[in-house]
Design an enzyme around this catalytic site. Structure first.
Site, PDB file in Angstrom:
ATOM      1  N   ASP A   1       0.791  -1.239   0.000  1.00  0.00           N
ATOM      2  CA  ASP A   1       0.000   0.000   0.000  1.00  0.00           C
ATOM      3  C   ASP A   1       0.817   1.279   0.000  1.00  0.00           C
ATOM      4  O   ASP A   1       0.357   2.323   0.459  1.00  0.00           O
ATOM      5  CB  ASP A   1      -0.912  -0.008   1.231  1.00  0.00           C
ATOM      6  CG  ASP A   1      -0.123  -0.255   2.515  1.00  0.00           C
ATOM      7  OD1 ASP A   1       1.101  -0.042   2.512  1.00  0.00           O
ATOM      8  OD2 ASP A   1      -0.740  -0.669   3.522  1.00  0.00           O
TER       9      ASP A   1
ATOM     10  N   GLU B   1      -0.135  -9.063  -0.918  1.00  0.00           N
ATOM     11  CA  GLU B   1      -0.662  -8.471   0.328  1.00  0.00           C
ATOM     12  C   GLU B   1      -1.905  -7.619   0.017  1.00  0.00           C
ATOM     13  O   GLU B   1      -1.996  -6.424   0.336  1.00  0.00           O
ATOM     14  CB  GLU B   1       0.389  -7.641   1.081  1.00  0.00           C
ATOM     15  CG  GLU B   1       0.018  -7.404   2.540  1.00  0.00           C
ATOM     16  CD  GLU B   1       1.076  -6.627   3.330  1.00  0.00           C
ATOM     17  OE1 GLU B   1       0.956  -5.397   3.418  1.00  0.00           O
ATOM     18  OE2 GLU B   1       1.999  -7.269   3.860  1.00  0.00           O
TER      19      GLU B   1
ATOM     20  N   GLU C   1      -2.007   5.168   2.878  1.00  0.00           N
ATOM     21  CA  GLU C   1      -1.983   3.743   2.528  1.00  0.00           C
ATOM     22  C   GLU C   1      -3.370   3.166   2.240  1.00  0.00           C
ATOM     23  O   GLU C   1      -3.522   2.314   1.357  1.00  0.00           O
ATOM     24  CB  GLU C   1      -1.297   2.936   3.637  1.00  0.00           C
ATOM     25  CG  GLU C   1       0.211   3.154   3.740  1.00  0.00           C
ATOM     26  CD  GLU C   1       0.609   4.404   4.506  1.00  0.00           C
ATOM     27  OE1 GLU C   1      -0.287   5.093   5.053  1.00  0.00           O
ATOM     28  OE2 GLU C   1       1.812   4.716   4.563  1.00  0.00           O
TER      29      GLU C   1
ATOM     30  N   HIS D   1       6.762   5.501  12.685  1.00  0.00           N
ATOM     31  CA  HIS D   1       7.076   6.299  11.493  1.00  0.00           C
ATOM     32  C   HIS D   1       5.878   6.799  10.703  1.00  0.00           C
ATOM     33  O   HIS D   1       6.027   7.578   9.766  1.00  0.00           O
ATOM     34  CB  HIS D   1       7.948   5.473  10.536  1.00  0.00           C
ATOM     35  CG  HIS D   1       7.189   4.350   9.875  1.00  0.00           C
ATOM     36  ND1 HIS D   1       6.461   4.529   8.722  1.00  0.00           N
ATOM     37  CD2 HIS D   1       7.034   3.053  10.208  1.00  0.00           C
ATOM     38  CE1 HIS D   1       5.901   3.375   8.383  1.00  0.00           C
ATOM     39  NE2 HIS D   1       6.224   2.476   9.271  1.00  0.00           N
TER      40      HIS D   1
ATOM     41  N   ARG E   1       2.821   8.478   8.738  1.00  0.00           N
ATOM     42  CA  ARG E   1       2.501   9.882   8.455  1.00  0.00           C
ATOM     43  C   ARG E   1       1.336  10.395   9.298  1.00  0.00           C
ATOM     44  O   ARG E   1       1.347  11.542   9.744  1.00  0.00           O
ATOM     45  CB  ARG E   1       2.147  10.066   6.972  1.00  0.00           C
ATOM     46  CG  ARG E   1       3.369  10.339   6.113  1.00  0.00           C
ATOM     47  CD  ARG E   1       3.042  10.383   4.633  1.00  0.00           C
ATOM     48  NE  ARG E   1       4.257  10.051   3.889  1.00  0.00           N
ATOM     49  CZ  ARG E   1       4.976  10.926   3.197  1.00  0.00           C
ATOM     50  NH1 ARG E   1       4.607  12.174   3.099  1.00  0.00           N
ATOM     51  NH2 ARG E   1       6.079  10.545   2.574  1.00  0.00           N
TER      52      ARG E   1
ATOM     53  N   HIS F   1      13.731   5.417  12.196  1.00  0.00           N
ATOM     54  CA  HIS F   1      13.483   5.552  10.746  1.00  0.00           C
ATOM     55  C   HIS F   1      14.259   6.771  10.222  1.00  0.00           C
ATOM     56  O   HIS F   1      14.444   7.755  10.941  1.00  0.00           O
ATOM     57  CB  HIS F   1      11.973   5.753  10.561  1.00  0.00           C
ATOM     58  CG  HIS F   1      11.478   5.619   9.155  1.00  0.00           C
ATOM     59  ND1 HIS F   1      11.720   6.562   8.192  1.00  0.00           N
ATOM     60  CD2 HIS F   1      10.727   4.666   8.548  1.00  0.00           C
ATOM     61  CE1 HIS F   1      11.150   6.205   7.057  1.00  0.00           C
ATOM     62  NE2 HIS F   1      10.533   5.042   7.250  1.00  0.00           N
TER      63      HIS F   1
HETATM   64  C1  UD1 Z   1       6.895   4.895   3.365  1.00  0.00           C
HETATM   65  C2  UD1 Z   1       5.481   4.480   2.943  1.00  0.00           C
HETATM   66  C3  UD1 Z   1       4.767   3.816   4.109  1.00  0.00           C
HETATM   67  C4  UD1 Z   1       5.595   2.688   4.710  1.00  0.00           C
HETATM   68  C5  UD1 Z   1       6.983   3.201   5.036  1.00  0.00           C
HETATM   69  C6  UD1 Z   1       7.845   2.068   5.507  1.00  0.00           C
HETATM   70  C7  UD1 Z   1       4.309   5.944   1.335  1.00  0.00           C
HETATM   71  C8  UD1 Z   1       3.555   7.198   1.135  1.00  0.00           C
HETATM   72  N1  UD1 Z   1       4.712   5.692   2.592  1.00  0.00           N
HETATM   73  O1  UD1 Z   1       6.759   5.892   4.361  1.00  0.00           O
HETATM   74  O2  UD1 Z   1       3.532   3.274   3.655  1.00  0.00           O
HETATM   75  O3  UD1 Z   1       4.976   2.223   5.869  1.00  0.00           O
HETATM   76  O4  UD1 Z   1       7.580   3.772   3.861  1.00  0.00           O
HETATM   77  O5  UD1 Z   1       8.992   2.530   6.162  1.00  0.00           O
HETATM   78  O6  UD1 Z   1       4.520   5.222   0.409  1.00  0.00           O
HETATM   79  N2  UD1 Z   1      14.500   8.420   3.943  1.00  0.00           N
HETATM   80  C9  UD1 Z   1      15.862   8.348   3.760  1.00  0.00           C
HETATM   81  N3  UD1 Z   1      16.415   7.152   3.431  1.00  0.00           N
HETATM   82  C10 UD1 Z   1      15.688   6.012   3.300  1.00  0.00           C
HETATM   83  C11 UD1 Z   1      14.294   6.090   3.507  1.00  0.00           C
HETATM   84  C12 UD1 Z   1      13.718   7.298   3.818  1.00  0.00           C
HETATM   85  O7  UD1 Z   1      16.558   9.336   3.867  1.00  0.00           O
HETATM   86  O8  UD1 Z   1      16.261   4.952   3.025  1.00  0.00           O
HETATM   87  C13 UD1 Z   1      13.884   9.725   4.281  1.00  0.00           C
HETATM   88  C14 UD1 Z   1      13.824  10.679   3.075  1.00  0.00           C
HETATM   89  O9  UD1 Z   1      14.037  11.998   3.536  1.00  0.00           O
HETATM   90  C15 UD1 Z   1      12.381  10.517   2.600  1.00  0.00           C
HETATM   91  C16 UD1 Z   1      11.675  10.346   3.926  1.00  0.00           C
HETATM   92  O10 UD1 Z   1      12.535   9.520   4.703  1.00  0.00           O
HETATM   93  O11 UD1 Z   1      11.940  11.653   1.871  1.00  0.00           O
HETATM   94  C17 UD1 Z   1      10.303   9.745   3.881  1.00  0.00           C
HETATM   95  O12 UD1 Z   1      10.253   8.589   3.062  1.00  0.00           O
HETATM   96  P1  UD1 Z   1       8.839   8.179   2.365  1.00  0.00           P
HETATM   97  O13 UD1 Z   1       9.044   6.940   1.579  1.00  0.00           O
HETATM   98  O14 UD1 Z   1       8.287   9.354   1.662  1.00  0.00           O
HETATM   99  O15 UD1 Z   1       7.887   7.935   3.594  1.00  0.00           O
HETATM  100  P2  UD1 Z   1       7.926   6.890   4.768  1.00  0.00           P
HETATM  101  O16 UD1 Z   1       7.439   7.559   5.982  1.00  0.00           O
HETATM  102  O17 UD1 Z   1       9.230   6.203   4.787  1.00  0.00           O
HETATM  103  N1  UDP Z   2      12.703  -3.311  10.026  1.00  0.00           N
HETATM  104  C1  UDP Z   2      14.071  -3.432   9.817  1.00  0.00           C
HETATM  105  N2  UDP Z   2      14.912  -2.567  10.445  1.00  0.00           N
HETATM  106  C2  UDP Z   2      14.461  -1.598  11.272  1.00  0.00           C
HETATM  107  C3  UDP Z   2      13.070  -1.462  11.480  1.00  0.00           C
HETATM  108  C4  UDP Z   2      12.214  -2.338  10.817  1.00  0.00           C
HETATM  109  O1  UDP Z   2      14.509  -4.320   9.076  1.00  0.00           O
HETATM  110  O2  UDP Z   2      15.287  -0.865  11.818  1.00  0.00           O
HETATM  111  C5  UDP Z   2      11.804  -4.248   9.336  1.00  0.00           C
HETATM  112  C6  UDP Z   2      10.760  -4.907  10.198  1.00  0.00           C
HETATM  113  O3  UDP Z   2      11.267  -6.078  10.812  1.00  0.00           O
HETATM  114  C7  UDP Z   2       9.686  -5.214   9.184  1.00  0.00           C
HETATM  115  C8  UDP Z   2       9.739  -4.015   8.248  1.00  0.00           C
HETATM  116  O4  UDP Z   2      11.054  -3.483   8.422  1.00  0.00           O
HETATM  117  O5  UDP Z   2       9.995  -6.374   8.424  1.00  0.00           O
HETATM  118  C9  UDP Z   2       8.698  -3.002   8.594  1.00  0.00           C
HETATM  119  O6  UDP Z   2       8.962  -1.827   7.913  1.00  0.00           O
HETATM  120  P1  UDP Z   2       8.345  -0.430   8.345  1.00  0.00           P
HETATM  121  O7  UDP Z   2       8.000  -0.461   9.774  1.00  0.00           O
HETATM  122  O8  UDP Z   2       9.289   0.595   7.852  1.00  0.00           O
HETATM  123  O9  UDP Z   2       7.053  -0.314   7.425  1.00  0.00           O
HETATM  124  P2  UDP Z   2       5.547  -0.851   7.558  1.00  0.00           P
HETATM  125  O10 UDP Z   2       5.583  -2.321   7.798  1.00  0.00           O
HETATM  126  O11 UDP Z   2       4.893  -0.097   8.661  1.00  0.00           O
HETATM  127  O12 UDP Z   2       4.950  -0.484   6.248  1.00  0.00           O
END
Ligand code: UD1
Ligand code: UDP
Length: 380
Positions: free
Chosen positions: A96, A118, A132, A208, A210, A241
Site C-alpha cells: 500500500d 498483500e 496507505e 514512522h 505519516r 526511521h
Molecule cells: C513509506 C510508505 C509507508 C511505509 C513506510 C515504511 C508511502 C507514502 N509511505 O513511508 O507506507 O509504511 O515507507 O517505512 O509510500 N528516507 C531516507 N532514506 C531512506 C528512507 C527514507 O533518507 O532509506 C527519508 C527521506 O528523507 C524521505 C523520507 O525519509 O523523503 C520519507 O520517506 P517516504 O518513503 O516518503 O515515507 P515513509 O514515511 O518512509
Molecule cells: N525493520 C528493519 N529494520 C528496522 C526497522 C524495521 O529491518 O530498523 C523491518 C521490520 O522487521 C519489518 C519491516 O522493516 O519487516 C517493517 O517496515 P516499516 O516499519 O518501515 O514499514 P511498515 O511495515 O509499517 O509499512
C-alpha cells in the site's frame, strides 16, 4: 518464458518481495525481473543486500522530505522506461505504498496485467493509515490477481465486488522470517550483543507513520520517555526511521532519556533476531504486527486502528492508541503483571506458514497455463 516483473521501493515491500523474486526465479517457465523505484534508498539497499537480490532496473527516485505527488509522479515516469526495457507480461506490486499505487497505475497505462501481493487489508478510514488505505483500495481496482494473506482479507475484496483470481496465500513476511531468525545469531551491531536480554526487559520500539506526525508522535515519544525514566528494569531499543520528520521528533522528545538506545535502522536480519530476543514490541509498523506474533512477542500498536485484526483476535496484539497515559498504563501492565504478559506472549501464526511465495508462484503458473491446478488456499 513468462516475464514477471516485481516492483517495489520501500523497506517493508523489499523484505516481503525479495523471497518472492527468488521463488519466481526458481521456476523454469518464468523470467523473474525486479524493478526498484528506490522510494527508500539506504533502507532499500540494506534489504537487497541481506537477501542478495540484484534489481534489473533502479529508478532511484528518493529525495529528502519527498512529497506524495513527487513520489507518485517520479515512479510513473520512471516506470515507462522500465516497462519498455524489461517488457513484462505481468507486474507484481506489494501492499500500500506510493510505489505500489504508481506501479499498478503504470502497468494499467501499458496494458500489462497486475498482481497485487498483500491484497485486501482495510481499515475503511480514508485518512488512516494515510495515504496507505487509498493506495491499496485503488490498487485493488487495478489488479488482475489478488494475493491475500488471510481469509479475512479475501472477504474484504469480495464485499467490494472483486470476485475473480483471489488467492489466500499467507503473508510472504513469514517466508522472510524463516530465512533470517537463528537461535545462535550473532549481531554485527555491538550494542545489540551487549543488551541484558535475561536480566532486564528489552522493549523494541518503532514509529514512522505519516498520520502520527505531529501531536500523536509527540504523545508516543513522551510516553516512551516516561516509561524509561520510571522503570529501572527496562532497556528501550529504538531503531529510528531515516525520515527527517521522525528523527526531529525523536531528538526533541526522547533523546537523552535514561535506558534508551536510539540507533540507526537495522538490517532486516538484525531486526528480526532482536525481535526474537526482546520482551515486548511497541510499534505503529504494519510489518512488526505480523512478525512479532509469529515470534511469540506481545505487541502494543501505537495507532488508533489496525488493518491487521487477526493477531488482535488471537490476543497477542493490542491497540494502545496515541494518548500518552494510555500507552504508559498498557505498557506498565505488561511489565508488572506476569499473567497479563503470559496471556499475550504466545506464538501465533495467523499471517502465514512460510509458504506464501510458493502459493503465489503456483497461482501465477496456473493462471498462465504453466500448471494444471491452482494452489490450495492457506488456512490459518
Ligand atoms: C513509506 C510508505 C509507508 C511505509 C513506510 C515504511 C508511502 C507514502 N509511505 O513511508 O507506507 O509504511 O515507507 O517505512 O509510500 N528516507 C531516507 N532514506 C531512506 C528512507 C527514507 O533518507 O532509506 C527519508 C527521506 O528523507 C524521505 C523520507 O525519509 O523523503 C520519507 O520517506 P517516504 O518513503 O516518503 O515515507 P515513509 O514515511 O518512509
Ligand atoms: N525493520 C528493519 N529494520 C528496522 C526497522 C524495521 O529491518 O530498523 C523491518 C521490520 O522487521 C519489518 C519491516 O522493516 O519487516 C517493517 O517496515 P516499516 O516499519 O518501515 O514499514 P511498515 O511495515 O509499517 O509499512
Amino acid at each position: 518464458m513468462l516475464r514477471v516483473m516485481s516492483v517495489f521501493g520501500t523497506r517493508p515491500e523489499a523484505i516481503k518481495m525479495c523471497p518472492l523474486v527468488k521463488e519466481l526465479a526458481s521456476r523454469p517457465g518464468i523470467a523473474s525481473l525486479c524493478c526498484v523505484t528506490a522510494q527508500h534508498r539506504q533502507m532499500l539497499d540494506s534489504v537487497l543486500n541481506v537477501f542478495g537480490v540484484q534489481p534489473d532496473c533502479d529508478l532511484n527516485i528518493m529525495t529528502p522530505r519527498q512529497t506524495l505527488s513527487g513520489i507518485t509522479s517520479k515512479c510513473l515516469l520512471g516506470m515507462d522506461e522500465a516497462v519498455e526495457q524489461l517488457k513484462p507480461d505481468l507486474i507484481l506490486v506489494h501492499g500500500d505504498t506510493s510505489t505500489t499505487f504508481a506501479g499498478a497505475l503504470s502497468a494499467f497505462y501499458h496494458q500489462v496485467a497486475v498482481g497485487h501481493v498483500e491484497a485486501g487489508l482495510r481499515t475503511y478510514d480514508k485518512f488512516s493509515p494515510f495515504p496507505e488505505e487509498m493506495n491499496r483500495v485503488l490498487t485493488s481496482s487495478l489488479a488482475d490477481m489478488h494475493f491475500c494473506p488471510t481469509a479475512g482479507n479475501r472477504e474484504n475484496l469480495i464485499k467490494e465486488g472483486h470476485t475473480r483470481d483471489l488467492f489466500i496465500t499467507g503473508n510472504t513476511v513469514i517466508d522472510a522470517l524463516k530465512t533470517t531468525v537463528r537461535e545462535d545469531y550473532h549481531f554485527s551491531t555491538e550494542t545489540l550483543n551487549a543488551l541484558p536480554y535475561n536480566e532486564k526487559k528489552v522493549l523494541l520500539v518503532t514509529c514512522h507513520r505519516r498520520e502520527n506526525y505531529g501531536e500523536p508522535m509527540k504523545n508516543i515519544l513522551l510516553a516512551l520517555r516516561q516509561i524509561a525514566e520510571s522503570r529501572q528494569d527496562v532497556e528501550l531499543v529504538y531503531p529510528v526511521h531515516l525520515s527527517p520528520v521522525v528523527r526531529e521528533a525523536v531528538d526533541q522528545y526522547l533523546r537523552g532519556a535514561p535506558r534508551v538506545h536510539l540507533i540507526d535502522p537495522l538490517p532486516a536480519d538484525e531486526m528480526h533476531n532482536l525481535m526474537a530476543r526482546c520482551y515486548l514490541v511497541l510499534t505503529d509498523s504494519g510489518g512488526l504486527q505480523e512478525e512479532a506474533p509469529a515470534l511469540g512477542k506481545p505487541v502494543l500498536v501505537l495507532r488508533r486502528e489496525t488493518e491487521r485484526p487477526e493477531a488482535v483476535a488471537a490476543g497477542t496484539v493490542k491497540l494502545a492508541g496515541v494518548v500518552q497515559d494510555d500507552i504508559v498504563t498498557m505498557t506498565e501492565r505488561l511489565l508488572s503483571d506476569r499473567s497479563a504478559y503470559e496471556a499475550m506472549a504466545r506464538a501465533v501464526n495467523p499471517y502465514g506458514d512460510g509458504n506464501a511465495c510458493r502459493r503465489i508462484a503456483d497461482a501465477i503458473e496456473w493462471r498462465y497455463g504453466l500448471r494444471p491446478d491452482p494452489p490450495e488456499d492457506y488456512l490459518a
